[in-house]
Design an enzyme around this catalytic site. Structure first.
Site, PDB file in Angstrom:
ATOM      1  N   HIS A  55      -1.288   5.183   1.358  1.00 13.67           N
ATOM      2  CA  HIS A  55      -0.031   5.880   1.089  1.00 13.67           C
ATOM      3  C   HIS A  55       1.165   4.963   1.335  1.00 13.67           C
ATOM      4  O   HIS A  55       2.134   4.956   0.560  1.00 13.67           O
ATOM      5  CB  HIS A  55       0.039   7.127   1.981  1.00 13.67           C
ATOM      6  CG  HIS A  55       1.286   7.928   1.797  1.00 13.67           C
ATOM      7  ND1 HIS A  55       2.278   7.981   2.741  1.00 13.67           N
ATOM      8  CD2 HIS A  55       1.709   8.717   0.773  1.00 13.67           C
ATOM      9  CE1 HIS A  55       3.250   8.760   2.320  1.00 13.67           C
ATOM     10  NE2 HIS A  55       2.930   9.219   1.132  1.00 13.67           N
ATOM     11  N   GLU A  58       1.518   2.505  -1.539  1.00 15.22           N
ATOM     12  CA  GLU A  58       2.120   3.170  -2.703  1.00 15.22           C
ATOM     13  C   GLU A  58       3.637   3.215  -2.563  1.00 15.22           C
ATOM     14  O   GLU A  58       4.383   2.962  -3.518  1.00 15.22           O
ATOM     15  CB  GLU A  58       1.538   4.574  -2.823  1.00 15.22           C
ATOM     16  CG  GLU A  58       2.219   5.458  -3.848  1.00 15.22           C
ATOM     17  CD  GLU A  58       2.550   6.825  -3.280  1.00 15.22           C
ATOM     18  OE1 GLU A  58       3.711   7.255  -3.423  1.00 15.22           O
ATOM     19  OE2 GLU A  58       1.643   7.473  -2.717  1.00 15.22           O
ATOM     20  N   HIS A  59       4.130   3.521  -1.366  1.00 18.14           N
ATOM     21  CA  HIS A  59       5.582   3.547  -1.137  1.00 18.14           C
ATOM     22  C   HIS A  59       6.184   2.148  -1.258  1.00 18.14           C
ATOM     23  O   HIS A  59       7.257   1.970  -1.849  1.00 18.14           O
ATOM     24  CB  HIS A  59       5.874   4.099   0.266  1.00 18.14           C
ATOM     25  CG  HIS A  59       5.916   5.590   0.335  1.00 18.14           C
ATOM     26  ND1 HIS A  59       7.015   6.281   0.808  1.00 18.14           N
ATOM     27  CD2 HIS A  59       5.010   6.525   0.003  1.00 18.14           C
ATOM     28  CE1 HIS A  59       6.773   7.579   0.774  1.00 18.14           C
ATOM     29  NE2 HIS A  59       5.551   7.758   0.288  1.00 18.14           N
ATOM     30  N   GLU A 135       8.162  12.198   6.834  1.00 23.36           N
ATOM     31  CA  GLU A 135       7.257  12.991   6.003  1.00 23.36           C
ATOM     32  C   GLU A 135       6.162  13.613   6.860  1.00 23.36           C
ATOM     33  O   GLU A 135       5.802  14.790   6.696  1.00 23.36           O
ATOM     34  CB  GLU A 135       6.657  12.096   4.913  1.00 23.36           C
ATOM     35  CG  GLU A 135       5.906  12.835   3.822  1.00 23.36           C
ATOM     36  CD  GLU A 135       5.412  11.900   2.727  1.00 23.36           C
ATOM     37  OE1 GLU A 135       4.670  12.381   1.845  1.00 23.36           O
ATOM     38  OE2 GLU A 135       5.751  10.697   2.747  1.00 23.36           O
TER      39      GLU A 135
END
Length: 427
Positions: A55, A58-59, A135
């Site tokens: 994740h 991806e960021h 998040e």
């Protein structure tokens, strides 16, 4: 079988010498082009110390390369009216863009740049860790989200396939450039990548660009993740909330299992729409929940069936009892009418997903990564139409024989024990 269920456009596929697949679909009626790179790696491919790394990568893909700053990445796409995005799941990571057909070269160049030449600047990395920690905190503050993370962790205890995609604060803070590059070298390899495009695209042109952008990536042997092993169990999180959020689950099937479609239809008839059994009994007849639904999440080697609902603390016991009764009853008397309705709804969902270029390339990429070939709508519909009520009831009975998983948060002191829930599944 009606003809509109089997219509398929032409999809051209070329495999580069290093193993990367390129798939395109020319859609003359579309003036835009949607394209993306799917990588057959996700959160389940992480080692324990890498939890959340897919994740984060991806960021970080949009935070700068050796050729472009983060601002320039956004400007190069938006200057031609396009948009760019990325997503991480348990088994896949995708990077997608949509532009006018005349600007395909721009989008492909940006995608290639962020996948091959990202620099992982320390300042950008620190800022993005902060974003992901926010998040993570948002999930912790949202019972409806938190309960599904707890559900997966309990169903696949101690395994990567069950871990939340975001990671933990400890692992997120620990990541550095060396950890990222080691993961990319191991997992982002050509044999696990598909470049797919649809709309106003030309196959030969995209293959040429793919060769230039990705052709020098060295071929490498893919590492298989740990096989998912369902454990079951329970996780109860008593909290002072207005509503209890509950998820009850059982061992599901891989999308490669011969009974996958029968299990999917059983889940849909049980709680997949306004005419489903759970919706009718729990919501409409008894008013025990604002919403209730059932689902079946298949992975490449395992799966998870579940039912999720929210209710008042005073109603948790009755809700569970009614849910268990509906599940058992469905395995005994699902009707032909229910089956035909579920089949029709499944076909609509299948075809609706193919009505946009984005939906079409996602299906193509996932099929090539999972099966090494394309599976037509005709083949899927044929398998669905071949199912009868006996096969679907048996799929339901197979589910109910397993060990349950329970995750609950909120005012749950009246929730039955896991042992009594297991007995209720036996009828």
């Amino acid at each position: 079988m009606n003809q509109h269920f089997v219509r398929e456009k032409r999809i051209d596929i070329t495999t580069l010498s290093n193993g990367l697949m390129v798939a395109t679909e020319r859609m003359p009626e579309i003036a835009t082009a949607t394209l993306g790179v799917w990588v057959g790696t996700g959160s389940r491919h992480e080692q324990p110390h890498e939890h959340g790394l897919s994740h984060l990568i991806e960021h970080m893909a949009f935070k700068g390369t050796s050729r472009r700053s983060a601002r320039q990445i956004a400007e190069d796409i938006e200057n031609v009216g396009g948009d760019i995005n990325a997503a991480t799941s348990v088994e896949y990571t995708s990077y997608t863009a949509r532009v006018l057909g005349e600007n395909v070269d721009v989008a492909l160049d940006v995608l290639g740049d962020i996948l091959i030449h990202s620099v992982f600047d320390a300042g950008e990395l620190a800022r993005e860790k902060g974003v992901i920690l926010q998040e993570y905190a948002a999930v912790e503050d949202t019972p409806d989200d938190l309960i599904y993370d707890a559900f997966m962790e309990t169903a696949f205890a101690g395994q990567a396939v069950g871990r939340p995609i975001l990671g933990t604060p400890e692992t997120i803070r620990s990541f550095d450039e060396a950890t990222i590059r080691a993961f990319l070298a191991r997992e982002y390899i050509p044999g696990k990548m598909v470049l797919a495009a649809a709309g106003d695209v030309d196959h030969a042109r995209i293959v040429d660009m793919a060769e230039r952008l990705f052709g020098t990536m060295p071929a490498a042997e893919a590492r298989k993740p740990e096989t998912g092993s369902y454990t079951g169990g329970e996780r109860r999180l008593p909290r002072k909330l207005e509503q209890a959020s509950l998820v009850l689950g059982l061992q599901g099937l891989s999308f490669k299992d011969p009974d996958y479609y029968a299990t999917h239809l059983f889940a849909h008839m049980l709680g997949g729409g306004l005419t489903s059994r759970l919706w009718h009994e729990v919501r409409e007849t008894r008013g025990l929940a604002y919403s209730i639904d059932s689902f079946h999440w298949p992975f490449s080697d395992c799966g998870l069936f579940g039912i999720g609902a929210g209710t008042a603390g005073s109603d948790v016991r009755e809700l569970m009892e009614v849910t268990l009764a509906c599940m058992v009853q469905a395995t005994q008397d699902i009707s032909e009418v229910e089956l035909m309705r579920a089949k029709a709804q499944m076909k609509v969902a299948l075809l609706t997903a193919l009505e946009t270029p984005g939906g079409r390339i996602e299906r193509v990429a996932r099929q090539l990564l999972s099966w090494g070939r394309l599976i037509s709508s005709e083949e899927i519909v044929r398998k669905v139409d071949a199912l009868d009520v006996d096969r679907v009831r048996e799929a339901g009975r197979r589910l109910l024989q397993g060990t349950p998983t329970l995750a609950a948060i909120g005012p749950i002191k009246d929730l039955p024990s896991l042992e009594s829930i297991a007995l209720g599944l036996r009828g």
